[in-house]
Design a protein around this motif. Structure first.
Motif, mmCIF file in Angstrom:
data_model
loop_
_atom_site.group_PDB
_atom_site.id
_atom_site.type_symbol
_atom_site.label_atom_id
_atom_site.label_comp_id
_atom_site.label_asym_id
_atom_site.label_seq_id
_atom_site.Cartn_x
_atom_site.Cartn_y
_atom_site.Cartn_z
ATOM 1 N N SER A 23 0.814 -1.214 0.000
ATOM 2 C CA SER A 23 0.000 0.000 0.000
ATOM 3 C C SER A 23 0.849 1.266 0.000
ATOM 4 N N LYS A 24 0.202 2.397 -0.296
ATOM 5 C CA LYS A 24 0.875 3.691 -0.240
ATOM 6 C C LYS A 24 1.201 4.077 1.199
ATOM 7 N N ILE A 27 4.661 3.194 2.041
ATOM 8 C CA ILE A 27 5.648 4.150 1.515
ATOM 9 C C ILE A 27 5.814 5.317 2.487
ATOM 10 N N TRP A 28 4.684 5.841 2.975
ATOM 11 C CA TRP A 28 4.747 6.957 3.933
ATOM 12 C C TRP A 28 5.383 6.522 5.245
ATOM 13 N N THR A 69 11.081 0.418 -2.033
ATOM 14 C CA THR A 69 10.757 1.538 -1.148
ATOM 15 C C THR A 69 11.768 1.620 -0.013
ATOM 16 N N TYR A 176 3.758 2.672 -9.117
ATOM 17 C CA TYR A 176 4.165 2.531 -7.717
ATOM 18 C C TYR A 176 5.423 3.337 -7.435
ATOM 19 N N HIS A 179 5.050 7.053 -7.062
ATOM 20 C CA HIS A 179 4.600 7.504 -5.735
ATOM 21 C C HIS A 179 5.742 7.439 -4.726
ATOM 22 N N VAL A 183 6.827 10.779 -2.607
ATOM 23 C CA VAL A 183 6.973 10.829 -1.143
ATOM 24 C C VAL A 183 8.411 11.165 -0.769
ATOM 25 N N TYR A 233 1.053 14.206 -11.419
ATOM 26 C CA TYR A 233 -0.128 14.079 -10.568
ATOM 27 C C TYR A 233 -1.099 15.237 -10.772
#
Length: 463
Positions: A23-24, A27-28, A69, A176, A179, A183, A233
């Motif tokens: 999931s995103k 990443i965060w 990531t 992916y 993103h 980030v 984006y």
């Protein structure tokens, strides 16, 4: 409770955890971990955390693309803190976890879909050139020479491990990774903010920023590589996607404020292309109006305030583009190549001129140009290996070009054009990120589109 029901619960839990890792939010999470350990200066703790996260991804995810990531954010933990291992030597074993994870993932899920296409094949002669670097130069020290070979081996192994374990489609991988870079851009902006807050400098008078993993030039080049993602984006269909344009302009302004002249030059050249792209790709007139308003507002602010104008253009006006001994280093690079034409002098060679300019440097001697660095360190063998490498990198980038691949291409061109004036190409974080972009770009293309001629010669269809 039956065995089957127990197994179903275990596997459903495993699937939910794998979904989180893909999931995103994951990443965060990586970005937050990087920022915490970067701020605290606990570099070893950060490295251990990212190695552990990489291991979890490889154990639980059949499609292990999220491992990139943790590997990317791994580079941005390095601060001015000290890498202290005294009393914690046992923790170093954790650094082997990603390798164990890669092997486990391949044994568990196999290598279905793995194909050695053109760009991936071009990594092999580059690796060979790194193995042969400086081999004819007399007076080499064994440990630094082996370290250079070891670095090349690690990058190559990680590249092919990622190629073997990223089982999603090329388009999914590119989306992916876009993103991930988006980030990462937020993380770098946060690090810059923390840096200036710490030194109580809100006017950017100290333009020689030191984030640990990079100084002014590498930091600016990284922002330039990432900046186009915000414009991508901005072309989305959601109501407030246009706001990403402002983020792109903030990153561009930071590049100017950091006073990296070469990056500022190429980023400025790329900016009109990105603005036009948002209007054409987004198919919305308001995006053009927003671009125009932002530009006019920025120009008004710059020319209406002497302080802003001075902060943005002071160093460029005073020094031009060719100061800081660049021309002397260019000549030194040419001289080193002429003395070691076949295999180069090696990245472990210490140039007397470079050591005189930067007496405290512990890294390689940099000749301020990728075009000169390659033959100086790797000779003609390395020069032709990288020529083949670059051919495939931009052949696949231009094949089936679309909106997402266009912004990646713009970022890569800005980064690599600046490489003619500096050697950011060989900074570890940039080198790895470019490798991943090319890997995922090639993954989207068929073997027919990316087969090297040598495959046809030996009638190889797939390796």
């Amino acid at each position: 409770m039956s065995i089957n029901s127990c197994l179903n619960k275990i596997f459903s839990g495993e699937n939910r955890f794998a979904d989180f890792l893909n999931s995103k939010l994951f990443i965060w999470l990586n970005a937050c971990i990087a920022l915490i350990f970067w701020v605290s200066g606990e570099i070893l703790g950060g490295l251990i955390a990212f190695c552990a996260l990489s291991f979890l991804v490889l154990v639980f995810c059949k499609d292990a693309k999220p491992v990139v990531t943790s590997l990317v954010f791994f580079f941005f933990v390095f601060s001015d803190g000290t890498l202290t291992i005294e009393g914690r030597e046992g923790w170093i074993a954790v650094l082997c976890l990603p390798i164990v994870g890669f092997i486990y993932n391949i044994l568990r899920f196999g290598t279905e879909g793995f194909a050695l296409k053109g760009f991936s094949f071009s990594v092999l002669p580059v690796t060979l050139a790194w193995f042969l670097q400086g081999i004819l130069r007399e007076g080499r020290e064994l440990v630094p020479a082996l370290l250079c070979v070891g670095i090349a081996l690690v990058y190559t192994l990680i590249y092919f491990f990622i190629l073997a374990t990223s089982r999603a489609s090329g388009r999914d991988c590119l989306e992916y990774f876009a993103h991930v870079l988006f980030v990462l851009g937020i993380l770098i902006m946060a690090q810059i903010a923390v840096y200036y807050i710490r030194i109580n400098d809100f006017a950017f008078k100290d333009d020689y920023i030191k984030l640990g993993w990079g100084t002014r030039n590498p930091v600016s080049a990284m922002l330039a590589l990432i900046m186009p993602i915000s414009f991508y984006y901005a072309t989305g269909k959601r109501k407030f996607d246009f706001l990403f344009i402002f983020l792109g302009f903030i990153q561009y302004t930071l590049i100017l404020l950091l006073q990296s002249r070469g990056v500022a030059l190429f980023a400025t050249a790329a900016l009109p292309c990105l603005m036009i792209y948002t209007v054409v790709k987004g198919k919305r007139i308001p995006l053009g109006i927003i671009n125009a308003v932002v530009v006019v507002s920025a120009l008004t602010l710059i020319f209406a305030s002497d302080k802003v104008f001075d902060a943005l253009f002071r160093r460029l006006a005073e020094a031009g583009f060719w100061s800081n001994g660049r021309l002397e280093l260019y000549r030194e690079g040419i001289d080193v190549f002429l003395r070691n034409p076949v295999f180069g002098a090696g990245f472990d060679y210490k140039s007397p001129l470079y050591e005189e300019m930067l007496p405290n440097s512990t890294g390689p001697s940099y000749y301020h140009s990728t075009f000169l660095q390659i033959p100086a360190c790797l000779g003609l063998v390395g020069f032709f290996a990288y020529l083949y490498f670059y051919y495939w990198r931009y052949r696949i980038a231009l094949t089936d070009l679309d909106g997402l691949k266009f912004v990646f291409l713009v970022g890569m061109l800005v980064f690599e054009c600046y490489g003619f004036m500096d050697t950011v190409f060989f900074q570890p974080q940039g080198y790895f990120i470019l490798l991943v972009i090319s890997l995922f770009t090639e993954k989207e293309l068929s073997l027919r589109q990316t087969s090297p001629n040598i495959y046809k010669l030996f009638r190889l269809r797939r390796i």
